[in-house]
Design an enzyme around this catalytic site. Sequence first.
Site, PDB file in Angstrom:
ATOM      1  N   GLY A  73       0.771  -1.077   0.047  1.00  0.00           N
ATOM      2  CA  GLY A  73       0.033  -0.108   0.107  1.00  0.00           C
ATOM      3  C   GLY A  73       0.671   1.280   0.049  1.00  0.00           C
ATOM      4  CB  CYS A  74      -0.502   4.709   0.440  1.00  0.00           C
ATOM      5  SG  CYS A  74      -1.841   4.620  -0.792  1.00  0.00           S
TER       6      CYS A  74
END
EC number: 2.3.1.74
Length: 389
Positions: free
Chosen positions: A163-164
């Site tokens: 993810g980010c």
Amino acid sequence: MVSVSEIRNAQRAEGPATTLAIGTANPTNCVEQSTYPDFYFKITNSEHKTELKEKFQRMCDKSMIKRRYMYLTEEILKENPSVCEIMAPSLDAWQDMVVVEVPRLGKEAAVKAIKEWGQPKSKITHLIVCTTSGVDMPGADYQLTKLLGLRPYVKRYMMYQQGCFAGGTVLRLAKDLAENNKGARVLVVCSEVTAVTFRGPSDTHLDSLVGQALFGDGAAALIVGSDPVPEIEKPIFEMVWTAQTIAPDSEGAIDGHLREAGLTFHLLKDVPGIVSKNINKALVEAFEPLGISDYNSIFWIAHPGGPAILDQVEQKLALKPEKMKATREVLSEYGNMSSACVLFILDEMRKKSAQDGLKTTGEGLEWGVLFGFGPGLTIETVVLRSVAI
């Protein structure tokens, strides 16, 4: 007889890990944010959902994004109608796309980084590849090794579905590899194709609408190594210190789940609040040893998960508006490209610093911070030191 400690000392680099080159790439399909709601509701046969479209239009208007680059074109979506439906089984179609596109886009960025570095690719000793989509075996790291023509014994590390926050994770790992393997040159590639999150709009899945309004596609590549070769390698940023932490009481704040319909995201409304509440502690841990407590005196690279996160961090720390200038510029021009974002911001900052005639790659300042925020809620912190221009 050589001791183990002597062997270990000989294996270690002398100086800190340093960014030696940066390359970026995006799909050719550019989407203007102002007209995207019309396109999105038309292509998903959802134009009758007028109230939902108005809500989505407001999301796009508030996103502070001008444009994004997306692998998905109108032609691709028309050829794969199942991906436009709401939660329809479409994972097979997505997989067929992204297992090809993630390495291809990553190669484009890597070629640029290697060219800027100016050294033969045979000198690359390690490869770190990161992507949120396209889990496959052998993975994108293997495919990139083949596409780039790297040596078959390059040491590979593949990170899927982080993810980010993972733009910080790859730097942390690259730092450890470069500093503990003398002469190592690490190619880092974050390639994000967010097609797997695409689906039609639904009143019952408003979390998904947030992603449709924010996500863009892009890849960034870095060469990282310690002890740059004088007159040959040009350092850009030094990586001085790293950390990763899970924010307390943040379980469920950002979740992603791979389903037959693709990758689904679930966000709590208070994500900006959770980030801003924990940011000061991360900064104190990182900068107290350096005697720095004025966070307007450092340069900033923060994952632009959305404007609300940046706004609350600025407010919490009383940051001057210009501190997030590079971060907001990348958000505006590219959207949220997950792990690749912070690497794009590194590139934006060093280029703008040179264009503006500043003394260092970090907006004329010596010290800076890079933050990654993502599922968990996980916070990655990297202390950076700029280099004289």
